[in-house]
Design a protein around this motif. Sequence first.
Motif, mmCIF file in Angstrom:
data_model
loop_
_atom_site.group_PDB
_atom_site.id
_atom_site.type_symbol
_atom_site.label_atom_id
_atom_site.label_comp_id
_atom_site.label_asym_id
_atom_site.label_seq_id
_atom_site.Cartn_x
_atom_site.Cartn_y
_atom_site.Cartn_z
ATOM 1 N N ILE B 299 0.868 -1.175 0.000
ATOM 2 C CA ILE B 299 0.000 0.000 0.000
ATOM 3 C C ILE B 299 0.909 1.231 0.000
ATOM 4 O O ILE B 299 1.255 1.767 1.040
ATOM 5 C CB ILE B 299 -0.932 -0.037 1.233
ATOM 6 N N ASP B 300 1.328 1.609 -1.181
ATOM 7 C CA ASP B 300 2.384 2.605 -1.343
ATOM 8 C C ASP B 300 1.811 4.009 -1.457
ATOM 9 O O ASP B 300 1.141 4.322 -2.443
ATOM 10 C CB ASP B 300 3.126 2.324 -2.661
ATOM 11 N N PRO B 301 2.097 4.879 -0.508
ATOM 12 C CA PRO B 301 1.562 6.236 -0.647
ATOM 13 C C PRO B 301 2.174 6.966 -1.849
ATOM 14 O O PRO B 301 3.366 6.807 -2.138
ATOM 15 C CB PRO B 301 1.973 6.930 0.656
ATOM 16 N N ILE B 302 1.363 7.737 -2.542
ATOM 17 C CA ILE B 302 1.873 8.627 -3.600
ATOM 18 C C ILE B 302 1.897 10.052 -3.042
ATOM 19 O O ILE B 302 2.883 10.749 -3.137
ATOM 20 C CB ILE B 302 0.975 8.575 -4.854
ATOM 21 N N ASP B 303 0.796 10.465 -2.464
ATOM 22 C CA ASP B 303 0.752 11.716 -1.706
ATOM 23 C C ASP B 303 -0.324 11.540 -0.642
ATOM 24 O O ASP B 303 -0.782 10.419 -0.429
ATOM 25 C CB ASP B 303 0.526 12.935 -2.619
ATOM 26 N N GLU B 304 -0.731 12.616 0.017
ATOM 27 C CA GLU B 304 -1.667 12.436 1.141
ATOM 28 C C GLU B 304 -3.018 11.907 0.666
ATOM 29 O O GLU B 304 -3.716 11.253 1.429
ATOM 30 C CB GLU B 304 -1.818 13.740 1.938
ATOM 31 N N GLY B 305 -3.356 12.145 -0.597
ATOM 32 C CA GLY B 305 -4.670 11.744 -1.060
ATOM 33 C C GLY B 305 -4.668 10.621 -2.091
ATOM 34 O O GLY B 305 -5.701 10.334 -2.691
ATOM 35 N N ARG B 306 -3.519 9.996 -2.302
ATOM 36 C CA ARG B 306 -3.460 8.916 -3.288
ATOM 37 C C ARG B 306 -2.471 7.846 -2.840
ATOM 38 O O ARG B 306 -1.462 8.149 -2.207
ATOM 39 C CB ARG B 306 -2.960 9.443 -4.638
ATOM 40 N N PHE B 307 -2.762 6.615 -3.206
ATOM 41 C CA PHE B 307 -1.753 5.576 -3.018
ATOM 42 C C PHE B 307 -1.828 4.615 -4.185
ATOM 43 O O PHE B 307 -2.773 4.645 -4.985
ATOM 44 C CB PHE B 307 -1.962 4.832 -1.690
ATOM 45 N N GLN B 308 -0.795 3.783 -4.265
ATOM 46 C CA GLN B 308 -0.767 2.770 -5.289
ATOM 47 C C GLN B 308 -0.925 1.422 -4.617
ATOM 48 O O GLN B 308 -0.182 1.122 -3.676
ATOM 49 C CB GLN B 308 0.592 2.825 -5.978
ATOM 50 N N LEU B 309 -1.868 0.643 -5.050
ATOM 51 C CA LEU B 309 -1.985 -0.703 -4.523
ATOM 52 C C LEU B 309 -1.268 -1.645 -5.481
ATOM 53 O O LEU B 309 -1.613 -1.734 -6.649
ATOM 54 C CB LEU B 309 -3.443 -1.141 -4.395
ATOM 55 N N VAL B 310 -0.239 -2.313 -4.965
ATOM 56 C CA VAL B 310 0.467 -3.299 -5.768
ATOM 57 C C VAL B 310 0.017 -4.670 -5.271
ATOM 58 O O VAL B 310 0.365 -5.078 -4.171
ATOM 59 C CB VAL B 310 1.991 -3.155 -5.620
ATOM 60 N N ALA B 311 -0.807 -5.328 -6.050
ATOM 61 C CA ALA B 311 -1.335 -6.633 -5.649
ATOM 62 C C ALA B 311 -0.590 -7.713 -6.409
ATOM 63 O O ALA B 311 -0.612 -7.742 -7.640
ATOM 64 C CB ALA B 311 -2.830 -6.701 -5.970
ATOM 65 N N ASP B 312 0.106 -8.567 -5.678
ATOM 66 C CA ASP B 312 0.873 -9.653 -6.303
ATOM 67 C C ASP B 312 0.248 -10.990 -5.932
ATOM 68 O O ASP B 312 -0.158 -11.191 -4.792
ATOM 69 C CB ASP B 312 2.329 -9.622 -5.820
ATOM 70 N N TYR B 313 0.200 -11.892 -6.893
ATOM 71 C CA TYR B 313 -0.400 -13.213 -6.683
ATOM 72 C C TYR B 313 0.633 -14.287 -6.962
ATOM 73 O O TYR B 313 1.265 -14.287 -8.016
ATOM 74 C CB TYR B 313 -1.604 -13.393 -7.605
ATOM 75 N N TYR B 314 0.784 -15.190 -5.998
ATOM 76 C CA TYR B 314 1.795 -16.239 -6.106
ATOM 77 C C TYR B 314 1.128 -17.600 -6.211
ATOM 78 O O TYR B 314 0.275 -17.951 -5.401
ATOM 79 C CB TYR B 314 2.715 -16.209 -4.879
ATOM 80 N N PHE B 315 1.559 -18.348 -7.235
ATOM 81 C CA PHE B 315 1.061 -19.716 -7.403
ATOM 82 C C PHE B 315 2.241 -20.625 -7.704
ATOM 83 O O PHE B 315 3.332 -20.164 -8.042
ATOM 84 C CB PHE B 315 0.040 -19.772 -8.543
ATOM 85 N N LYS B 316 1.982 -21.931 -7.601
ATOM 86 C CA LYS B 316 3.040 -22.918 -7.881
ATOM 87 C C LYS B 316 3.597 -22.708 -9.279
ATOM 88 O O LYS B 316 4.789 -22.747 -9.507
ATOM 89 C CB LYS B 316 2.465 -24.334 -7.756
ATOM 90 N N ASP B 317 2.671 -22.526 -10.216
ATOM 91 C CA ASP B 317 3.067 -22.356 -11.600
ATOM 92 C C ASP B 317 2.660 -20.946 -12.035
ATOM 93 O O ASP B 317 1.496 -20.583 -11.902
ATOM 94 C CB ASP B 317 2.322 -23.401 -12.449
ATOM 95 N N PRO B 318 3.623 -20.160 -12.511
ATOM 96 C CA PRO B 318 3.268 -18.786 -12.898
ATOM 97 C C PRO B 318 2.273 -18.715 -14.056
ATOM 98 O O PRO B 318 1.642 -17.680 -14.258
ATOM 99 C CB PRO B 318 4.607 -18.143 -13.274
ATOM 100 N N ASP B 319 2.134 -19.814 -14.830
ATOM 101 C CA ASP B 319 1.062 -19.827 -15.838
ATOM 102 C C ASP B 319 -0.215 -20.254 -15.143
ATOM 103 O O ASP B 319 -0.343 -21.401 -14.718
ATOM 104 C CB ASP B 319 1.377 -20.814 -16.968
#
Lengths: 122, 379
Positions: B299-319
């Motif tokens: 949950i990366d802040p950009i400024d006081e009124g915005r952030f960037q959500l970086v959602a990463d998904y991990y599985f056994k097989d990247p496909d």
Amino acid sequence: MTASDSRQRQAPFAAACRECEVEQGVDSANELVAFYRRHSRQTDHDVVVTRTDFAFDLPTATDVETVVAELEAHYENGVPLGAVVAATSEQGVPVGETLEELHDVRLTGALYEPRDDHVAVV
Amino acid sequence: MTRWNNGRDEVEPVSPDITEETNALPARYFTDPAVHEMEKETVFGRYWVYAGHANCIPDAGDYFTRNIGDREIIVVRTHDGDVEAFYNVCAHRGSAMVEETPMTDPGNAGRIKCPYHLWTYDLDGSLASTPKSFEDARLNPDLEDEDVSEPDAEENALMSVHTDRIGPFVFVNFDDDPMPLAEQAGSMKTELESLPLEEYHLARRIVSEVECNWKVFGGNYSECDHCQANHQDWVRDLELLESELEVNDYHWILHYQHKEDVDDEMRIHEEHEAKFYYFWPNFTVNMYGTADGYGTYIIDPIDEGRFQLVADYYFKDPDLSDEEAEFVRTSRQLQEEDFELVERQQRGLESGAIAQAQLGPNEHTVHKLHRLAQEAYEA
Ligand code: FES
Ligand SMILES: [Fe+2]
């Protein structure tokens, strides 16, 4: 046309409101969306895109998920909303309707917004 | 009790006791640009912050960059197989060296070379070479070549950043003398390290820009009282009343029970439940009950009124299989539903009407978040 008119550069993009008979030229695709937002806030009218200047052919689909998927080939880090509304407008769907459609599809999880006013397929 | 803004901005510190009236962080901490600036030091400059996943940089020389507050770092796999982090700043005249390189698309370099005057650093950060022009004084009439000493490799090394790991999760800390990661993470570290996290690989990354303060989203993630009304598809299979919120020093865990027992094959962890970890300040680990995989949020802040959500998904097989792709899509749907809520909350906070909100008795995880923020500001 006067000499000074002809020297004036034509804006690469434009959108129009049929009801008010106004047309607004803008410099970038996303400003089409800005124009729509302003205009619909003031008048509640939808608008259509009347001029575009893309270096590629716009997709002919009308469902926004397909349109975004096809446009993604031309952009990094998300397709500007302006490109999506330009494509669907060419198929007869006004800007406001497309933006609503985009919002609905985002809620299903199929699209996301990598940065403001840009969309991509999940 | 809510403190409406009567123009006098009467607020009090977040009370340690949740039953007291002033149990929430005053509204201005979610809207004030000065607070955002302050947090770069007091929050993101002092605590362990998630940088990325070690599996994404498997080979020596693999690296990705991260911006945390105003700091820009390079996270790199060294020749020894360790993961280290350096400021992306050249020891010569301070140029930034490598371009932004996401974890999903890591770069690879035998050495780190500054493009400005070509000082070159080994993967352990030490200065490996400088061009000839730094070894003689041919353009400087006042100096003899013999007066020029060779720059010391270690003294002119890149500035390193403390790193530590929870399994494959790499964390960084900018404090000179940070508390150990094990202390900040507590039982979360042992719990996560008992799972085979490194057997899973990054399969999807979805980055979204959202118009609210990062703590607004953090608070929303930390409770599920809004779920019944706002995530109807998701709660259908959950036993919401059975859910449990566990609060620890710097992390809290939301445990959700599934209505039906989920197939054993379907998950990485043992309990018959989904577990969502929030790790102060801005990292979450999402252990699903219904997918053999896990997710993380930054949950990366950009400024006081915005952030960037970086959602990463991990599985056994990247496909991804079709079910897994559908799973990611459902998760994405949840995010989107939450974005509506948090952006609306931010709008309310920014309207200036409220000076200090209030938390309910079951919002103790949110209370923890607000308390930690205040503790950080005061430290
Ligand atoms: S600033 Fe990096 S080599 Fe000069
Ligand atoms: Fe939610």
